[in-house]
Design an enzyme around this catalytic site. Structure first.
Site, PDB file in Angstrom:
ATOM      1  N   SER A  77      11.961  42.048  -1.051  1.00 27.82           N
ATOM      2  CA  SER A  77      11.993  42.257  -2.498  1.00 27.82           C
ATOM      3  C   SER A  77      12.853  43.485  -2.828  1.00 27.82           C
ATOM      4  CB  SER A  77      10.568  42.387  -3.037  1.00 27.82           C
ATOM      5  OG  SER A  77      10.545  42.264  -4.435  1.00 27.82           O
TER       6      SER A  77
ATOM      7  N   ASP B 227       8.679  14.674  -1.920  1.00 24.68           N
ATOM      8  CA  ASP B 227       8.146  15.148  -0.639  1.00 24.68           C
ATOM      9  C   ASP B 227       8.679  14.354   0.546  1.00 24.68           C
ATOM     10  OD1 ASP B 227       6.684  16.349   1.357  1.00 24.68           O
ATOM     11  OD2 ASP B 227       4.772  15.458   0.788  1.00 24.68           O
TER      12      ASP B 227
ATOM     13  N   ASP C 289      12.438  14.322   3.163  1.00 24.67           N
ATOM     14  CA  ASP C 289      12.786  14.929   4.449  1.00 24.67           C
ATOM     15  C   ASP C 289      12.153  14.214   5.638  1.00 24.67           C
ATOM     16  OD1 ASP C 289      10.119  15.687   4.239  1.00 24.67           O
ATOM     17  OD2 ASP C 289      10.548  17.786   3.817  1.00 24.67           O
TER      18      ASP C 289
ATOM     19  N   ASP D 158       4.210  16.174   3.636  1.00 24.11           N
ATOM     20  CA  ASP D 158       3.374  17.314   4.002  1.00 24.11           C
ATOM     21  C   ASP D 158       3.173  18.290   2.847  1.00 24.11           C
ATOM     22  OD1 ASP D 158       5.935  18.228   3.817  1.00 24.11           O
ATOM     23  OD2 ASP D 158       6.073  19.036   5.850  1.00 24.11           O
TER      24      ASP D 158
ATOM     25  N   ASP E 199       9.374  30.899  -3.889  1.00 27.65           N
ATOM     26  CA  ASP E 199       9.303  32.219  -4.514  1.00 27.65           C
ATOM     27  C   ASP E 199       9.422  32.076  -6.029  1.00 27.65           C
ATOM     28  OD1 ASP E 199       9.537  34.890  -5.289  1.00 27.65           O
ATOM     29  OD2 ASP E 199      10.836  35.407  -3.609  1.00 27.65           O
TER      30      ASP E 199
ATOM     31  N   HIS F  61       6.689  34.592  -2.528  1.00 27.59           N
ATOM     32  CA  HIS F  61       7.453  35.836  -2.556  1.00 27.59           C
ATOM     33  C   HIS F  61       7.119  36.699  -1.349  1.00 27.59           C
ATOM     34  CE1 HIS F  61       9.882  39.007  -4.110  1.00 27.59           C
ATOM     35  NE2 HIS F  61       8.860  39.836  -4.259  1.00 27.59           N
TER      36      HIS F  61
END
Length: 506
Positions: free
Chosen positions: A182, A250, A253, A257, A393, A430
């Site tokens: 950060s 979802d 890919d 999950d 984030d 984050h």
């Protein structure tokens, strides 16, 4: 025989450094040593901090520590500077230095991070960047303190910490590392840009390096909701939105999950949730839909210039900035504009994106932003840099890190993976947390790279629930992503391989 004597002498030197208490009397330029004390192995309870600055107020928890020498100092490199810092030096030193970064407006000593570094054998340091607390009040009318926060406090603290270590151990650190996320990452990048000789290797996560543009984006999404409460999107609605996004994207890919490996491939249209038969927690009204679209979108000037990227699909449950109930924009973000106008009472209700962006960039950004893509001096001295960011984030848009990395490649050339690598983390929030694999030993990877020349072709990452690892995944150097091989448990990292991302739309 001579060799054995040399080894014994070296070991004795490590075991019997300069007495800790004597460090109170050393003389350093523009510096007052305020404390030098030995701390026994056991627990250390930090002083009660002021609220904010990346650390909560209240009584801090006791931290497990080995035996160490604690030195505190106040630095005054300018007539208006009052920079507090601490250096912790373990009895059993690994010969290396780790400076730990701060968060938000960084107005605290980062004691938990100091203790963590200490336990790994590092001599370590932290600074409050020249002020106390987590807001920008300190900067109003104090231009020198803004410089302290921006870069001077970290640089001066680094120099003083190395001198204190050299005095204590009778030798300096053989390698110096930066570890921050950060604001801590902005600090690390600023060091690489301004003072490339300070650190040999840097870990920089979820950067606030484009602080003024980040804070302008924050106001561009929060102010409309504050002016029109009907556009606030409640937590249940955000949960419904997230469920719809995950449901739509979802499986792209190859693994269902709850994580989006590459969120930018998800083209879900939130208009699909527009309320059709009255309001409910499972749909969005027209004003709420506008709020959601602003969250996904980059902030732009009236001329169409992209200023800062929006949030990614999959992160919706953390969009507190539009969930309602607040009385003002986020205080951290408001601070940059208070500093720009040198007025704590600056009225956010008058926020005009183009006008106020120009002012905040001129008055604050030129000092605080760490966006220079030319790190050639850091690279030339053998520096290594690991960047990371969680795709979920909601404090700092992940696209900002991708943008900085791409700007660096554009400036320095496309083939830079012998000294810098970026890792984007599915489902991580984050700096940490979230449903994705978010526990990673970044420092071990950086050490192997800097000290042994072993570049990280992936990082092992884990998700832990109730002190139990329930998922392991490889994190791949950007732009690669972890792809499931098709067999075996999807919670086992061995069943994934790093491959280039497929960016086709759904």
């Amino acid at each position: 025989m001579i060799a054995n004597i040399a080894v014994l002498f070296f070991s004795a030197a490590l075991a019997a450094p300069t007495p800790c208490a004597s460090l109170k009397s050393i003389s350093l330029p523009n510096t007052t040593i305020t404390l030098a004390e030995s701390v026994a192995a056991g627990t250390f309870t930090p002083p009660t901090p002021q609220a904010g600055g990346g650390q909560r107020g209240g009584q801090p928890a006791a931290l497990p520590v080995p035996a160490f020498c604690r030195v505190a100092a106040t630095l005054r490199p300018s007539s208006d500077s009052e920079i507090d810092m601490e250096v912790w030096m373990p009895e059993n030193w690994n010969g290396k230095f780790q400076f730990v970064g701060g968060g938000g407006w960084a107005g605290v000593i980062s004691y938990p991070a100091l203790a963590a570094a200490l336990q790994e054998g590092y001599a370590t340091a932290s600074t409050d960047t020249g002020h106390k607390g987590g807001n920008a009040n300190f900067a109003i009318g104090h231009s020198e303190k803004v410089i302290d926060f921006a870069y001077r406090a970290v640089h001066e603290s680094t120099l003083k910490a190395k001198t204190v270590m050299t005095t204590f151990y009778d030798r300096g650190p053989r390698l110096s590392y930066w570890n921050g996320c950060s604001t801590g990452r902005r600090q690390g990048l600023m060091e690489a840009q301004r003072y490339p000789d300070d650190f040999d290797a840097i870990i920089a996560g979820a950067p606030a390096n484009y602080q003024t543009h980040l804070h302008a984006w924050d106001l561009s999404v929060s102010v409309p909701v504050l002016k029109d409460p009907s556009s606030a999107v409640s937590a249940p609605k955000l949960t419904a939105l997230n469920k719809a996004v995950i449901g739509a994207c979802d499986a792209k890919d190859g693994v269902k999950d709850g994580l989006l490996n590459e969120p930018r491939t998800c083209k879900f249209d939130p208009a699909a949730l527009l309320c059709k038969a009255g309001d409910s927690d499972s749909c969005l009204t027209a004003p709420q839909l506008d709020s959601v679209k602003r969250m996904y979108a980059p902030a732009k000037t009236k001329a169409g210039e992209i200023v800062f990227p929006g949030k990614e699909p999959g992160s919706e449950t953390g969009w507190n900035v539009i969930s309602g109930g607040a009385q003002a924009p986020p205080g951290v973000s408001l601070g940059s504009f208070q500093v720009a106008y040198d007025n704590l009472n600056w009225d956010w209700r008058s926020f005009d994106f183009d006008r106020d962006l120009k002012i905040v960039d001129e008055k604050v950004g030129t000092i605080i932003n760490a966006i220079n893509p030319d790190l050639s001096a850091f690279k030339a001295r053998g520096g290594k840099l690991i960047l990371y960011h969680g795709w979920n984030d909601t404090a700092i848009s992940p696209g900002n890190t991708v943008n900085y990395y791409n700007s660096l490649l554009a400036k320095m050339g496309q083939k830079q993976d012998n000294w810098i690598r970026l890792f984007m983390i599915p489902g991580m929030g984050h700096c940490q947390g979230g449903p994705g694999p978010n526990q990673v030993n970044y420092m071990a990877a950086l050490e192997r790279w800097r000290e042994s020349g072993v570049a990280p072709d992936h990082l092992e990452a884990f998700h832990v629930t109730n002190n139990r690892v329930d998922m392991a995944r490889p994190l791949c150097p950007y732009p690669q992503v972890a792809q499931y091989k098709g067999t075996g448990s999807t919670n086992d990292a061995a069943n994934f391989v790093c491959k280039a991302a497929q960016l086709s739309a759904n």
